[in-house]
Write an enzyme that holds these catalytic residues in place. Structure first.
Site, mmCIF file in Angstrom:
data_model
loop_
_atom_site.group_PDB
_atom_site.id
_atom_site.type_symbol
_atom_site.label_atom_id
_atom_site.label_comp_id
_atom_site.label_asym_id
_atom_site.label_seq_id
_atom_site.Cartn_x
_atom_site.Cartn_y
_atom_site.Cartn_z
ATOM 1 N N CYS A 78 -7.096 -5.408 -4.200
ATOM 2 C CA CYS A 78 -8.246 -4.797 -4.892
ATOM 3 C C CYS A 78 -9.254 -5.881 -5.291
ATOM 4 C CB CYS A 78 -7.763 -4.043 -6.128
ATOM 5 S SG CYS A 78 -7.280 -5.145 -7.475
ATOM 6 N N HIS B 183 -0.908 -6.097 -10.762
ATOM 7 C CA HIS B 183 -0.776 -5.956 -9.319
ATOM 8 C C HIS B 183 0.125 -7.049 -8.734
ATOM 9 C CE1 HIS B 183 -4.602 -3.287 -8.803
ATOM 10 N NE2 HIS B 183 -3.754 -2.840 -9.707
ATOM 11 N N CYS C 256 -7.813 -8.511 -7.811
ATOM 12 C CA CYS C 256 -6.919 -9.478 -7.167
ATOM 13 C C CYS C 256 -7.715 -10.409 -6.267
ATOM 14 C CB CYS C 256 -5.824 -8.765 -6.389
ATOM 15 S SG CYS C 256 -4.622 -7.968 -7.483
ATOM 16 N N GLU D 292 -0.198 -9.032 -6.258
ATOM 17 C CA GLU D 292 -0.857 -10.292 -5.896
ATOM 18 C C GLU D 292 -1.076 -11.157 -7.133
ATOM 19 O OE1 GLU D 292 -1.672 -7.128 -5.312
ATOM 20 O OE2 GLU D 292 -3.232 -6.961 -3.801
HETATM 21 O O1 LIG Z 1 -4.022 -4.483 -4.483
HETATM 22 C C1 LIG Z 1 -3.247 -3.749 -5.101
HETATM 23 N N1 LIG Z 1 -2.059 -4.255 -5.556
HETATM 24 C C2 LIG Z 1 -1.182 -3.528 -6.306
HETATM 25 O O2 LIG Z 1 -0.134 -4.008 -6.713
HETATM 26 N N2 LIG Z 1 -1.529 -2.210 -6.607
HETATM 27 C C3 LIG Z 1 -0.618 -1.404 -7.400
HETATM 28 C C4 LIG Z 1 -1.183 -0.893 -8.689
HETATM 29 C C5 LIG Z 1 -0.470 0.421 -8.872
HETATM 30 O O3 LIG Z 1 0.793 0.173 -9.508
HETATM 31 C C6 LIG Z 1 -0.248 0.901 -7.444
HETATM 32 C C7 LIG Z 1 -1.296 1.869 -6.936
HETATM 33 O O4 LIG Z 1 -0.936 3.139 -7.347
HETATM 34 P P1 LIG Z 1 -1.566 4.481 -6.716
HETATM 35 O O5 LIG Z 1 -1.497 4.340 -5.199
HETATM 36 O O6 LIG Z 1 -0.703 5.563 -7.255
HETATM 37 O O7 LIG Z 1 -2.997 4.539 -7.198
HETATM 38 O O8 LIG Z 1 -0.295 -0.259 -6.627
HETATM 39 C C8 LIG Z 1 -2.688 -1.659 -6.165
HETATM 40 C C9 LIG Z 1 -3.561 -2.369 -5.421
HETATM 41 C C10 LIG Z 1 -4.828 -1.724 -4.977
HETATM 42 O O9 LIG Z 1 -5.247 -2.068 -3.724
HETATM 43 ZN ZN LIG Z 2 -5.146 -5.784 -7.276
#
Ligand SMILES: O=c1[nH]c(=O)n([C@H]2C[C@H](O)[C@@H](COP(=O)(O)O)O2)cc1CO
Ligand SMILES: [Zn+2]
Length: 162
Positions: free
Chosen positions: A106, A80, A109, A82
């Site tokens: 999430c 992610h 993170c 973060e």
């Molecule tokens: O906090 C976050 N930070 C973050 O970088 N992500 C990324 C993980 C995935 O590559 C994408 C989420 O994909 P999707 O919306 O298709 O489920 O975003 C997802 C979250 C979830 O909140």
């Molecule tokens: Zn995350």
């Protein structure tokens, strides 16, 4: 007499803009997330976006959201934004820093944010607010005293010709 410009970017516009620009590096076809970590003195400490770890090819690892085999989805591989921003920082401590991010962090993170001493999260989008992951994230940040609030969108549009 020449006066100071009045239409310069605010700190929040600047840092959220940097976070969003960083997210434009993401190869994720559905959700691109960008992050910018800032010191108490308003200096940018680190940036990140969501993607696969070093050595895990964007062309070989899967970008699918769904599938019978979890090993053929992105979720088990993507880092992610973060976490990438936290891990990208090589300058020492992040205690007291603020984190700007285009999507609410999430639960995984949130653990990293709390443990490295980040004090405040400014997020743009909260599209997964109903999920256990984000509910748990808010519960942990509330308990740990990490403040969070939504970025107050301005009417400003920024166009950069590259
Ligand atoms: O906090 C976050 N930070 C973050 O970088 N992500 C990324 C993980 C995935 O590559 C994408 C989420 O994909 P999707 O919306 O298709 O489920 O975003 C997802 C979250 C979830 O909140
Ligand atoms: Zn995350």
């Amino acid at each position: 007499m020449s006066e100071k410009r009045k239409d310069y970017l605010s700190w929040d516009e600047y840092f959220m803009g940097v976070a969003m620009l960083s997210g434009m590096r993401s190869k994720d076809p559905s959700t691109q997330v960008g992050c910018c970590i800032v010191s108490q003195e308003n200096k940018i400490l680190s940036m990140g976006y969501n993607g696969f770890p070093t050595g895990c090819s964007d062309d070989e690892f899967p970008w699918a959201r769904e599938g019978d085999d979890p090993l053929e989805t992105k979720y088990v591989y993507s880092t992610h934004s973060e976490l990438n921003a936290i891990l990208n920082y090589s300058g020492g401590s992040l205690v007291g820093a603020r984190l700007y991010v285009s999507l609410f962090p999430c639960n995984e993170c949130a653990k990293a944010i709390i443990q490295c001493g980040i004090r405040e999260v400014i997020y743009a989008n909260d599209k997964y607010s109903d999920t256990p992951s984000v509910i748990a994230s808010k519960r942990m940040m509330d308990a740990a005293g990490v403040k969070y609030h939504q970025y107050r969108k301005t009417e400003r549009e920024v166009t950069i010709c590259l």
